[in-house]
Design a protein around this motif. Structure first.
Motif, PDB file in Angstrom:
ATOM      1  N   GLY A 275      16.956 -14.849  -1.465  1.00 49.31           N
ATOM      2  CA  GLY A 275      15.600 -15.163  -1.031  1.00 49.31           C
ATOM      3  C   GLY A 275      14.673 -13.977  -0.917  1.00 49.31           C
ATOM      4  N   ARG A 276      15.188 -12.764  -1.039  1.00 47.49           N
ATOM      5  CA  ARG A 276      14.311 -11.598  -0.977  1.00 47.49           C
ATOM      6  C   ARG A 276      13.440 -11.537  -2.232  1.00 47.49           C
ATOM      7  N   ILE A 277      12.234 -11.034  -2.072  1.00 45.40           N
ATOM      8  CA  ILE A 277      11.213 -11.073  -3.117  1.00 45.40           C
ATOM      9  C   ILE A 277      10.937  -9.667  -3.620  1.00 45.40           C
ATOM     10  N   LEU A 278      11.010  -9.495  -4.935  1.00 51.67           N
ATOM     11  CA  LEU A 278      10.707  -8.223  -5.578  1.00 51.67           C
ATOM     12  C   LEU A 278       9.383  -8.332  -6.311  1.00 51.67           C
ATOM     13  N   VAL A 279       8.551  -7.312  -6.184  1.00 53.54           N
ATOM     14  CA  VAL A 279       7.313  -7.227  -6.963  1.00 53.54           C
ATOM     15  C   VAL A 279       7.284  -5.864  -7.646  1.00 53.54           C
ATOM     16  N   ALA A 280       6.714  -5.822  -8.835  1.00 47.66           N
ATOM     17  CA  ALA A 280       6.672  -4.566  -9.589  1.00 47.66           C
ATOM     18  C   ALA A 280       5.354  -4.458 -10.328  1.00 47.66           C
ATOM     19  N   GLY A 281       4.957  -3.231 -10.606  1.00 45.43           N
ATOM     20  CA  GLY A 281       3.717  -2.971 -11.330  1.00 45.43           C
ATOM     21  C   GLY A 281       3.478  -1.485 -11.437  1.00 45.43           C
ATOM     22  N   PHE A 282       2.279  -1.053 -11.031  1.00 41.66           N
ATOM     23  CA  PHE A 282       1.987   0.376 -11.062  1.00 41.66           C
ATOM     24  C   PHE A 282       1.124   0.768  -9.878  1.00 41.66           C
ATOM     25  N   ALA A 283       1.176   2.066  -9.549  1.00 39.87           N
ATOM     26  CA  ALA A 283       0.325   2.648  -8.520  1.00 39.87           C
ATOM     27  C   ALA A 283      -0.281   3.913  -9.085  1.00 39.87           C
ATOM     28  N   SER A 284      -1.605   4.017  -8.995  1.00 42.70           N
ATOM     29  CA  SER A 284      -2.312   5.175  -9.541  1.00 42.70           C
ATOM     30  C   SER A 284      -2.413   6.279  -8.506  1.00 42.70           C
ATOM     31  N   LEU A 285      -2.504   7.499  -9.014  1.00 40.17           N
ATOM     32  CA  LEU A 285      -2.549   8.673  -8.157  1.00 40.17           C
ATOM     33  C   LEU A 285      -3.819   9.457  -8.457  1.00 40.17           C
ATOM     34  N   GLY A 286      -4.745   9.493  -7.510  1.00 41.10           N
ATOM     35  CA  GLY A 286      -5.953  10.293  -7.664  1.00 41.10           C
ATOM     36  C   GLY A 286      -6.931   9.730  -8.675  1.00 41.10           C
ATOM     37  N   VAL A 287      -7.998  10.492  -8.922  1.00 41.45           N
ATOM     38  CA  VAL A 287      -9.073  10.023  -9.790  1.00 41.45           C
ATOM     39  C   VAL A 287      -8.716  10.111 -11.273  1.00 41.45           C
ATOM     40  N   SER A 288      -7.625  10.786 -11.603  1.00 40.90           N
ATOM     41  CA  SER A 288      -7.248  10.941 -13.007  1.00 40.90           C
ATOM     42  C   SER A 288      -6.832   9.612 -13.630  1.00 40.90           C
ATOM     43  N   GLY A 289      -6.437   8.652 -12.805  1.00 40.43           N
ATOM     44  CA  GLY A 289      -5.958   7.378 -13.311  1.00 40.43           C
ATOM     45  C   GLY A 289      -4.491   7.385 -13.665  1.00 40.43           C
TER      46      GLY A 289
ATOM     47  N   THR B  73       0.835  -1.189   0.000  1.00 39.45           N
ATOM     48  CA  THR B  73       0.000   0.000   0.000  1.00 39.45           C
ATOM     49  C   THR B  73       0.875   1.246   0.000  1.00 39.45           C
ATOM     50  N   PRO B  74       1.267   1.739  -1.170  1.00 34.97           N
ATOM     51  CA  PRO B  74       2.042   2.985  -1.202  1.00 34.97           C
ATOM     52  C   PRO B  74       1.209   4.156  -0.693  1.00 34.97           C
ATOM     53  N   ALA B  75       1.861   5.093  -0.047  1.00 33.68           N
ATOM     54  CA  ALA B  75       1.165   6.255   0.508  1.00 33.68           C
ATOM     55  C   ALA B  75       0.483   7.067  -0.588  1.00 33.68           C
ATOM     56  N   GLN B  76      -0.727   7.528  -0.301  1.00 35.08           N
ATOM     57  CA  GLN B  76      -1.484   8.446  -1.154  1.00 35.08           C
ATOM     58  C   GLN B  76      -1.760   7.874  -2.541  1.00 35.08           C
ATOM     59  N   ARG B  77      -1.882   6.569  -2.656  1.00 38.64           N
ATOM     60  CA  ARG B  77      -2.230   5.940  -3.926  1.00 38.64           C
ATOM     61  C   ARG B  77      -3.557   5.214  -3.763  1.00 38.64           C
ATOM     62  N   ASN B  78      -4.402   5.287  -4.788  1.00 33.29           N
ATOM     63  CA  ASN B  78      -5.733   4.702  -4.651  1.00 33.29           C
ATOM     64  C   ASN B  78      -5.919   3.418  -5.446  1.00 33.29           C
ATOM     65  N   ASP B  79      -4.897   2.979  -6.166  1.00 31.10           N
ATOM     66  CA  ASP B  79      -5.023   1.727  -6.906  1.00 31.10           C
ATOM     67  C   ASP B  79      -3.626   1.193  -7.169  1.00 31.10           C
ATOM     68  N   VAL B  80      -3.431  -0.100  -6.911  1.00 32.05           N
ATOM     69  CA  VAL B  80      -2.134  -0.736  -7.110  1.00 32.05           C
ATOM     70  C   VAL B  80      -2.348  -2.044  -7.852  1.00 32.05           C
ATOM     71  N   ALA B  81      -1.505  -2.319  -8.838  1.00 35.42           N
ATOM     72  CA  ALA B  81      -1.514  -3.620  -9.515  1.00 35.42           C
ATOM     73  C   ALA B  81      -0.077  -4.110  -9.615  1.00 35.42           C
ATOM     74  N   LEU B  82       0.149  -5.350  -9.230  1.00 38.99           N
ATOM     75  CA  LEU B  82       1.465  -5.959  -9.321  1.00 38.99           C
ATOM     76  C   LEU B  82       1.462  -6.929 -10.490  1.00 38.99           C
ATOM     77  N   LEU B  83       2.386  -6.725 -11.429  1.00 35.48           N
ATOM     78  CA  LEU B  83       2.400  -7.482 -12.683  1.00 35.48           C
ATOM     79  C   LEU B  83       3.631  -8.363 -12.840  1.00 35.48           C
ATOM     80  N   GLY B  84       4.655  -8.133 -12.036  1.00 34.32           N
ATOM     81  CA  GLY B  84       5.884  -8.901 -12.160  1.00 34.32           C
ATOM     82  C   GLY B  84       6.443  -9.269 -10.802  1.00 34.32           C
ATOM     83  N   VAL B  85       7.150 -10.385 -10.734  1.00 35.44           N
ATOM     84  CA  VAL B  85       7.765 -10.831  -9.482  1.00 35.44           C
ATOM     85  C   VAL B  85       9.091 -11.521  -9.791  1.00 35.44           C
ATOM     86  N   ALA B  86      10.045 -11.361  -8.900  1.00 44.05           N
ATOM     87  CA  ALA B  86      11.340 -12.034  -9.030  1.00 44.05           C
ATOM     88  C   ALA B  86      11.858 -12.330  -7.636  1.00 44.05           C
ATOM     89  N   VAL B  87      12.603 -13.414  -7.514  1.00 45.53           N
ATOM     90  CA  VAL B  87      13.222 -13.774  -6.242  1.00 45.53           C
ATOM     91  C   VAL B  87      14.731 -13.664  -6.402  1.00 45.53           C
TER      92      VAL B  87
END
Length: 196
Positions: free
Chosen positions: A31-45, A13-27
Motif C-alpha cells: 500500500g505504500r505509494i511511490l512517486v518519481a520525476g525530477f527536481a530542478s536546482l537553481g536558475v540554471s534549470g 518539497t525536496p530541500a534547496q530545489r525550486n521546481d518539482v514535477a512528478l511524472l510517474g506513480v506506483a503502489v
C-alpha cells in the motif's frame, strides 16, 4: 483520510530545489505509494531524478531514503528525469527516464534506468554503479513509458531524434536484469530499436 490536512492531498518539497514535477506513480503491494520525476536546482534549470515514498495514509515514509522519505539522484551530467517508477518482485525499484549531457551542446539525452534498493538507496550491483544508459538516435532521446519483462529486464519506449527540434521517431530500449543493454533485442546487437 489521506494527507495531514484532511483534503486528500500531500506535497513534495525536496530541500534547496525550486521546481518539482512528478511524472510517474506506483503502489507497492503493502500500500505504500511511490512517486518519481525530477527536481530542478537553481536558475540554471538543471534537474536530477527524484523519488519519494508515502505510507498509505499519505504520510512521508521515513524508513525510505535514509529517513528523508525522498531523494534526488544526479547522473553527473545535466537534465535527468524519471518518467516512470517500477517495483520489482523482490522490492527493488527502477526509476526509468532520461539522463542528459550538458547545455553547451544542445542538451542531448539518453534513455536510462536507475535501480534502488527497497530502502531507497542506489543499487550499485546494477548496470554501472546503479545506472543503465542507452543512446538510440544520437541526440534527444526521451522515454515516455517503461515496463518490466518476464525475464527480469525492463523495456523503455519513447521519442528519439537527432535534436530536440528534429522530427522524432519511436525508440525502444531493453536492459537485462543486470542493467546491461540486451544484445538479443533489436537488429543491431545493442538493445535498441528505432522505428521511423
Amino acid at each position: 483520510a489521506f494527507g495531514a490536512a484532511g483534503d486528500g492531498s500531500v506535497t513534495v518539497t525536496p530541500a534547496q530545489r525550486n521546481d518539482v514535477a512528478l511524472l510517474g506513480v506506483a503502489v507497492q503491494p503493502d500500500g505504500r505509494i511511490l512517486v518519481a520525476g525530477f527536481a530542478s536546482l537553481g536558475v540554471s534549470g538543471r534537474s536530477d531524478m527524484m523519488v519519494a515514498r508515502f505510507l498509505a495514509d499519505g504520510a512521508l515514509d521515513t524508513s525510505f531514503a535514509g529517513g528523508a522519505g525522498m531523494a534526488t539522484f544526479d547522473f553527473g551530467t545535466w537534465n535527468d528525469a524519471a518518467s516512470r517508477v517500477l517495483v520489482q518482485a523482490d522490492g527493488r525499484l527502477l526509476l526509468a527516464g532520461r539522463v542528459g549531457n550538458n547545455a553547451s551542446n544542445g542538451d542531448p539525452t539518453d534513455f536510462a534506468v536507475l535501480r534502488l534498493t527497497a530502502a531507497g538507496q542506489i543499487d550499485t550491483a546494477y548496470g554501472s554503479n546503479g545506472w543503465a544508459r542507452a543512446n538510440v538516435a544520437g541526440g534527444y532521446d526521451v522515454p515516455r513509458g517503461a515496463v518490466l519483462t518476464a525475464d527480469g529486464g525492463v523495456v523503455l519506449a519513447g521519442r528519439v531524434a537527432s535534436s530536440g527540434g528534429a522530427n522524432g521517431d519511436v525508440g525502444l530500449v531493453k536492459f537485462t536484469a543486470a542493467g546491461q543493454p540486451d544484445s538479443a533485442f533489436g537488429a543491431n546487437g545493442n538493445g535498441t530499436v528505432r522505428i521511423n
